[in-house]
Enzyme design. Structure first.
Site, PDB file in Angstrom:
ATOM      1  N   ARG A 262       0.920  -1.892   0.089  1.00 28.60           N
ATOM      2  CA  ARG A 262      -0.184   0.040  -0.238  1.00 28.60           C
ATOM      3  C   ARG A 262       1.178   1.289   0.399  1.00 28.60           C
ATOM      4  O   ARG A 262       1.706   0.740   0.709  1.00 28.60           O
ATOM      5  CB  ARG A 262      -0.492  -0.043   1.040  1.00 28.60           C
ATOM      6  CG  ARG A 262      -2.395  -0.757   0.957  1.00 28.60           C
ATOM      7  CD  ARG A 262      -3.087  -0.663   0.362  1.00 28.60           C
ATOM      8  NE  ARG A 262      -4.404  -1.544   0.360  1.00 28.60           N
ATOM      9  CZ  ARG A 262      -4.629  -2.587  -0.381  1.00 28.60           C
ATOM     10  NH1 ARG A 262      -3.338  -3.693  -1.105  1.00 28.60           N
ATOM     11  NH2 ARG A 262      -5.429  -3.743  -0.310  1.00 28.60           N
TER      12      ARG A 262
ATOM     13  N   HIS B 282      -2.379   0.908  -9.555  1.00 28.00           N
ATOM     14  CA  HIS B 282      -2.636  -0.564  -8.075  1.00 28.00           C
ATOM     15  C   HIS B 282      -3.695  -1.939  -8.956  1.00 28.00           C
ATOM     16  O   HIS B 282      -4.801  -2.316  -8.813  1.00 28.00           O
ATOM     17  CB  HIS B 282      -3.251   0.200  -7.437  1.00 28.00           C
ATOM     18  CG  HIS B 282      -3.533  -0.764  -5.891  1.00 28.00           C
ATOM     19  ND1 HIS B 282      -3.960  -0.163  -4.778  1.00 28.00           N
ATOM     20  CD2 HIS B 282      -3.496  -2.109  -6.082  1.00 28.00           C
ATOM     21  CE1 HIS B 282      -4.615  -1.347  -3.868  1.00 28.00           C
ATOM     22  NE2 HIS B 282      -3.371  -2.225  -4.615  1.00 28.00           N
TER      23      HIS B 282
ATOM     24  N   GLU C 175      -4.101   8.119  -3.958  1.00 29.46           N
ATOM     25  CA  GLU C 175      -5.024   7.101  -5.342  1.00 29.46           C
ATOM     26  C   GLU C 175      -5.874   7.085  -5.810  1.00 29.46           C
ATOM     27  O   GLU C 175      -7.328   7.178  -4.445  1.00 29.46           O
ATOM     28  CB  GLU C 175      -4.879   5.670  -4.970  1.00 29.46           C
ATOM     29  CG  GLU C 175      -3.515   4.675  -4.281  1.00 29.46           C
ATOM     30  CD  GLU C 175      -3.069   3.182  -4.148  1.00 29.46           C
ATOM     31  OE1 GLU C 175      -4.394   2.601  -4.464  1.00 29.46           O
ATOM     32  OE2 GLU C 175      -2.166   3.139  -4.249  1.00 29.46           O
TER      33      GLU C 175
HETATM   34  C1  8YV Z   1      -6.985  -4.626  -5.362  1.00 31.04           C
HETATM   35  C2  8YV Z   1      -5.130  -5.200  -3.156  1.00 31.04           C
HETATM   36  O1  8YV Z   1      -6.543  -4.234  -6.511  1.00 31.04           O
HETATM   37  O2  8YV Z   1      -5.586  -7.535  -2.544  1.00 31.04           O
HETATM   38  C3  8YV Z   1      -5.452  -6.387  -2.686  1.00 31.04           C
HETATM   39  O3  8YV Z   1      -5.202  -6.754  -1.120  1.00 31.04           O
HETATM   40  O4  8YV Z   1      -4.431  -4.618  -3.401  1.00 31.04           O
HETATM   41  C4  8YV Z   1      -6.030  -5.516  -4.758  1.00 31.04           C
HETATM   42  O5  8YV Z   1      -6.112  -6.747  -5.177  1.00 31.04           O
HETATM   43  C5  8YV Z   1      -7.722  -3.571  -4.596  1.00 31.04           C
HETATM   44  O6  8YV Z   1      -7.770  -4.339  -3.128  1.00 31.04           O
HETATM   45  C6  8YV Z   1      -8.880  -3.431  -5.123  1.00 31.04           C
HETATM   46  O7  8YV Z   1      -9.342  -1.682  -4.529  1.00 31.04           O
END
Ligand code: 8YV
Length: 336
Positions: free
Chosen positions: A246, A294, A275
């Site tokens: 993140r 992302h 983001e």
């Molecule tokens: C997704 C992610 O893009 O699974 C996760 O933790 O970062 C990603 O697979 C995201 O959560 C979707 O908003």
């Protein structure tokens, strides 16, 4: 009329995520009254809040689930996140209300690991930069030394956060690229140590010795700005930094300074502090930075698997069973 009556006897599920596959929606519709919001904006929000009023389940990804939202959803039994990370969920507030929360671990490991290897190769071998170079009418001059990159194979890979994704990256790096693996984690990962000879070390040692440093840790209060000025200063000037966790796990201003001052060589980033990333973010104007929006887990196949797993979690919870990927057992106190 009769069918409409029956429809409304089914418990209600609100889906707040763009592009959940029709397969997943029809699986849910077999037993539930599904209200699908492709996007949440000023126009759709009032309706979304109204639907939450008597919803039993919420299927979403990345949506901030806090007390303000939960107060609007007094019937809610479960929030099913279509992601492995769940820093968007306020677990204390969910627990207080006995609302279960689930995520989708496992099914995305290989896909995110592919993205990480892609970023490593893209930065080290300058692939996006050279793609632009050729597409804008250029070629190499003589030997093309100004276009050289750096080796990936046999270089030291440091992984911060050796979970399922970290292990999948380590396998690729070890078996495919002959890279020695260092790792730093909350606890030792004996499977990774045995499988790919990964060596556990402190964060400082990892920073000092890695040629490629991959940040894969979940975002928690303990990992906010885990990598900052101190860590960048400890790194090799030839090191490449990859973040697929993140944005908030890195001090982004410190990263910008480290790149500007050539304290590190480059960065591959799937995530950003803010983001969508602001077009004015300095990182976007640097040749030695490869940026992605992302999309670590975003392939057709994996996104379908994630959404289906999330739907299965949701259905289990609503059927009074223990969801396979329950995050907060605390929420079950008065339920099972
Ligand atoms: C997704 C992610 O893009 O699974 C996760 O933790 O970062 C990603 O697979 C995201 O959560 C979707 O908003």
């Amino acid at each position: 009329m009769e069918e409409r009556g029956l429809l409304h006897m089914k418990p209600k599920i609100v889906v707040a995520y763009n592009k959940v596959s029709p397969k997943v929606l029809s699986f849910l519709s077999e037993s539930y009254h599904v209200i699908n919001f492709d996007k949440l904006d000023a126009q759709t929000l009032p309706n979304f809040y109204q639907e939450l009023g008597d919803a039993h389940g919420l299927l979403t990804a990345g949506l901030k689930i806090d007390s303000a939202l939960l107060n609007r959803a007094p019937q809610l039994k479960i929030v099913s996140n279509i992601s492995v990370g769940y820093d968007n969920l306020n677990l204390l507030e969910l627990n207080k209300r006995n609302v279960m929360a689930t995520n989708t671990p496992g099914v995305l490991n290989d896909t995110v690991a592919d993205t990480v290897m892609g970023l490593i190769l893209a930065v080290a071998r300058r692939i996006p930069e050279l793609d632009q170079h050729v597409k804008t009418g250029n070629w190499k001059v003589e030997d093309g030394v100004n276009l050289y990159g750096n080796n990936v194979h046999h270089k030291v890979l440091g992984i911060i956060g050796m979970g399922g994704i970290g292990t999948a990256v380590a396998k690729r790096a070890h078996f495919g690229f002959d890279m020695p693996i260092l790792y730093h984690n909350r606890s030792r990962h004996t499977e990774a140590e045995q499988m790919v000879n990964a060596v556990y070390c402190s964060l400082e040692e990892l920073c000092q010795q890695s040629d490629f440093m991959c940040l894969l840790t979940p975002l928690t209060p303990q990992t906010v700005k885990l990598i900052g000025e101190k860590e960048f200063k400890q790194m090799k000037s030839t090191a490449i930094f990859i973040n697929a966790s993140r944005g908030a796990t890195v001090d982004e201003q410190a990263l910008i300074r480290a790149l500007e001052n050539k304290e590190i060589l480059g960065a591959g980033l799937d995530v950003f502090e803010q983001e969508p990333v602001s077009p004015g973010n300095k990182l976007l104007s640097m040749d030695n930075v490869v940026a992605l929006p992302h999309i670590g887990s975003a392939t057709h196949e994996t996104r379908l698997e994630m959404a289906m797993l999330a739907a299965e979690n949701l259905v289990s919870g609503l059927q009074g069973k223990m969801p396979p990927n329950l995050i907060n057992r605390e929420a079950l106190k008065n339920l099972f």
